[in-house]
Design an enzyme around this catalytic site. Structure first.
Site, mmCIF file in Angstrom:
data_model
loop_
_atom_site.group_PDB
_atom_site.id
_atom_site.type_symbol
_atom_site.label_atom_id
_atom_site.label_comp_id
_atom_site.label_asym_id
_atom_site.label_seq_id
_atom_site.Cartn_x
_atom_site.Cartn_y
_atom_site.Cartn_z
ATOM 1 N N ASN A 209 0.848 -1.196 0.000
ATOM 2 C CA ASN A 209 0.000 0.000 0.000
ATOM 3 C C ASN A 209 0.885 1.248 0.000
ATOM 4 O O ASN A 209 2.118 1.149 0.025
ATOM 5 C CB ASN A 209 -0.974 -0.028 1.187
ATOM 6 C CG ASN A 209 -0.244 -0.078 2.511
ATOM 7 O OD1 ASN A 209 0.520 0.825 2.841
ATOM 8 N ND2 ASN A 209 -0.447 -1.165 3.262
ATOM 9 N N LYS A 336 -14.527 1.855 14.768
ATOM 10 C CA LYS A 336 -13.256 1.118 14.951
ATOM 11 C C LYS A 336 -12.747 1.226 16.390
ATOM 12 O O LYS A 336 -12.259 0.259 16.966
ATOM 13 C CB LYS A 336 -12.196 1.732 14.032
ATOM 14 C CG LYS A 336 -11.808 0.805 12.927
ATOM 15 C CD LYS A 336 -10.918 1.481 11.946
ATOM 16 C CE LYS A 336 -11.397 1.101 10.567
ATOM 17 N NZ LYS A 336 -10.642 1.742 9.517
#
Ligand code: C5P
Length: 402
Positions: A209, A336
């Protein structure tokens, strides 16, 4: 907070010097003992008498003048001050500092200084953006100098762009933050993860990434500045680790999992700034996969969520996560925070200009489990890191009191 603190304000030759007068005044009103050193060039922009009146102390300009403190002025000042602020910090003085030159009193004091230094650069945009100035600033940051990034806008020379000195209230707030956060993590061990992971497809290919590791490395640097022992579990990045960090290099998410679990018991705080791959190829081929003429189908299987696993076993340790989102930032981040049982979550929308991967700045929101949130302005990643560390110090203090 500043009461009784000795602050040396170094003023260099630039038009922003007039704003330093306000900084000196604010620092003194807040109870600090302020000593001003001006370069001879600075005296062309503001009179030493202005600084003397505002600081209520004699102003130091000459390297070989009569001692005003009853000793060797520069060494005396460099050792006594809790903080040295150079505002404005001209391109010339930044270059001198980066080279270790000591050809005027301020440069000499800077070279002899061991404690914290804050630089507030101010100069023409082209000078600021010149790769030489950028390289000098990067070198100084790497060595632990704190840099308050200049603002963007109209410049006295008529140009537009970055180079305007941070405003006095901002410099004042940075002084407060540095003096309140100094060595506050002494005796604590902080584990920081940084960079992206690489999930091997075969010996030459991987799924990765865009994480540069800059945010995590800045957090590690800020934790070291605050006196912590720092274990930096890092994916592959092209950055120099902050001096003093114990670096544990890893490749894949599974390796990161192993390394984090191994060091977790010794830690007081875990800050997971790494961009960990959620999936990996089910199988990594032993040999390079050849073109077969047709399509290649890879099956991806889930990686362990390291932070979520830590959330289950955290005990009295402090867990801080990062969330990079491209939409519904605060909702996703809040979800989250709860799901991973975190004490703090730093959320950034990576689609915003100046935020996220590769950039030197970041725009973040800080969320807490009680629903509290703070949105920080666009700041350099080292500034964001210091803000995060100061919040962690506050959380640790709160925990100790409970
Ligand atoms: O990928 P996600 O947005 O869920 O990442 C949020 C936080 O969880 C980050 O702090 C990241 O480092 C961590 N994480 C992790 N293990 C994973 C995925 C994410 O520790 N497999």
């Amino acid at each position: 907070m500043l009461r009784g603190k000795i602050i040396v304000v170094g003023v260099t030759g630039g038009i922003a010097a007039y704003k330093s007068a306000e900084l000196v005044s604010r620092l003194r009103k807040a109870g600090a003992e302020v000593h001003v050193i001006m370069t001879p060039n600075a005296c062309n922009f503001v009179g030493p008498l202005t600084m003397q009146s505002l600081s209520a102390h004699p102003v130091h300009v000459e390297m070989f003048g009569e001692s005003k403190l009853g000793g060797i002025d520069h060494i005396e000042l460099a050792q006594r001050a809790h903080l040295l602020v150079m505002a404005p910090a001209s391109a010339n003085m930044i270059a001198k500092a980066a080279c270790g030159l000591a050809d005027n009193l301020l440069a000499t004091v800077l070279l002899a200084r061991k404690g914290p230094v804050l630089l507030a650069p101010a100069m023409n945009t082209a000078m600021y953006l010149n790769p030489l100035t950028q390289a000098n600033l990067a070198k100084l940051k790497q060595l632990g100098y704190q840099v308050l990034e200049p603002g963007v806008g109209f410049q006295a020379c008529g140009d537009q762009g970055p180079g305007r000195m941070a405003e006095p209230p901002e410099i004042f707030a940075a002084c407060e933050r540095i003096l309140s956060g100094m060595r506050r993590l002494e005796g604590k061990t902080v584990l920081v993860t940084a960079g992206g992971t690489r999930e091997p497809i075969d010996p030459v290919r991987y799924i990765g990434n865009h994480s540069s590791g800059k945010m995590g490395y800045a957090v590690a640097g800020a934790a070291i500045e605050a006196g912590a022992r720092v274990i930096l579990v890092s994916g592959p990045v092209s950055l120099e680790p902050p001096p003093g960090a114990e670096v544990v290099p890893v490749g894949s998410a599974s390796e990161m999992y192993q390394a984090v679990m191994e060091h977790f018991p010794a830690c007081d705080v875990v800050i997971k700034a790494a961009a960990v791959a959620d999936y990996r190829p089910e199988q990594s081929s032993e040999h390079k996969i050849k073109k077969s003429g047709g399509d290649l189908v890879l099956k991806l299987v889930q990686n362990p969520d390291i932070l979520k696993e830590l959330g289950k076993i955290k005990g009295d340790k402090l867990l801080v996560g990062f969330a990079a989102e491209t939409r519904d930032l605060l909702d996703n981040a809040a979800e989250k925070l709860q799901r991973k049982n975190l004490d703090m979550l730093i959320a950034n929308d990576v689609t915003k200009p100046g935020a996220g991967f590769g950039s030197d700045t970041n725009l973040v929101a800080i969320l807490y489990p009680d629903g509290g949130k703070e949105i920080l302005p666009l700041l350099g990643k080292s500034e964001v890191a210091r803000e995060i560390i100061s919040r962690i110090v506050a959380l640790l203090d709160k925990k100790t009191k409970e």
